[in-house]
Enzyme design. Structure first.
Site, PDB file in Angstrom:
ATOM      1  N   TYR A  54       0.814  -1.212   0.000  1.00 32.82           N
ATOM      2  CA  TYR A  54       0.000   0.000   0.000  1.00 32.82           C
ATOM      3  C   TYR A  54       0.850   1.265   0.000  1.00 32.82           C
ATOM      4  CZ  TYR A  54       0.224  -0.797   5.106  1.00 32.82           C
ATOM      5  OH  TYR A  54       0.623  -1.063   6.390  1.00 32.82           O
ATOM      6  N   GLU A 113     -13.867  13.170 -12.696  1.00 31.43           N
ATOM      7  CA  GLU A 113     -14.240  11.874 -13.274  1.00 31.43           C
ATOM      8  C   GLU A 113     -13.088  11.284 -14.081  1.00 31.43           C
ATOM      9  OE1 GLU A 113     -18.099  14.293 -12.992  1.00 31.43           O
ATOM     10  OE2 GLU A 113     -15.977  14.686 -13.345  1.00 31.43           O
ATOM     11  N   LYS A 160     -12.283  17.218  -3.811  1.00 26.93           N
ATOM     12  CA  LYS A 160     -11.690  18.511  -4.128  1.00 26.93           C
ATOM     13  C   LYS A 160     -12.194  19.504  -3.071  1.00 26.93           C
ATOM     14  CE  LYS A 160     -11.123  21.349  -8.272  1.00 26.93           C
ATOM     15  NZ  LYS A 160     -11.539  21.446  -9.687  1.00 26.93           N
TER      16      LYS A 160
END
Length: 160
Positions: free
Chosen positions: A91, A111, A137
């Site tokens: 990770y 997107e 955001k």
């Protein structure tokens, strides 16, 4: 509101249908479909990256903070048995990939950023079967107070 139990009377099929309608299997129902088999999860929550994405030129020039969360679905049984990193998904490496890919590319839409991150994860980590990504955001320039705007996607690896 009616509470539905998952066992008992002759309404079991109706209850199961109701659960499936909302995308949830009853806890006692076990699917025989391999596509619905449970995978293990590695969770990365709120990785902060400064990058240059947005529709407005100022966003691309100045940059801003993005917050990325990921749930990586994979079979981690070998890692659980061996205790070896090579049998798992590193990770730390995933976080570095998410950070670098977000900083080194520029997109107008969250997107597109989310989709490109999913594609990069599948390319970089063959063990990942499914990825859930959320890209937030916090300082979205909409002229109104908000905590953040976000896009969440859920993608399966194709071809398996």
């Amino acid at each position: 509101m009616q509470a539905w139990a998952c066992s008992g009377s002759g309404f079991a099929a109706l209850r199961l249908a109701r659960y499936r309608r909302f995308g949830v299997l009853c806890p006692i129902e076990k699917s025989n479909d391999p596509a619905e088999a449970s995978l293990d999860k590695i969770i990365i929550e709120n990785l902060q990256v400064h990058a240059n994405h947005g529709v407005f030129p100022e966003e691309n020039a100045l940059g801003q903070r993005f917050v990325i969360s990921a749930i990586l679905h994979a079979d981690l049984r070998a890692a659980g048995a061996s205790d070896a990193l090579e049998d798992s998904i590193d990770y730390g490496a995933v976080c570095r990939l998410l950070d670098e890919h977000t900083r080194c590319n520029t997109y107008k839409l969250l997107e597109r950023l989310a989709q490109s991150l999913a594609d990069a994860l599948f390319d970089g980590f063959p063990a990942i079967e499914r990825v859930e990504l959320t890209v937030k955001k916090p300082w979205a320039p909409i002229g109104l107070p908000l905590d953040y705007a976000a896009v969440a996607i859920d993608r399966m690896r194709e071809g398996r």
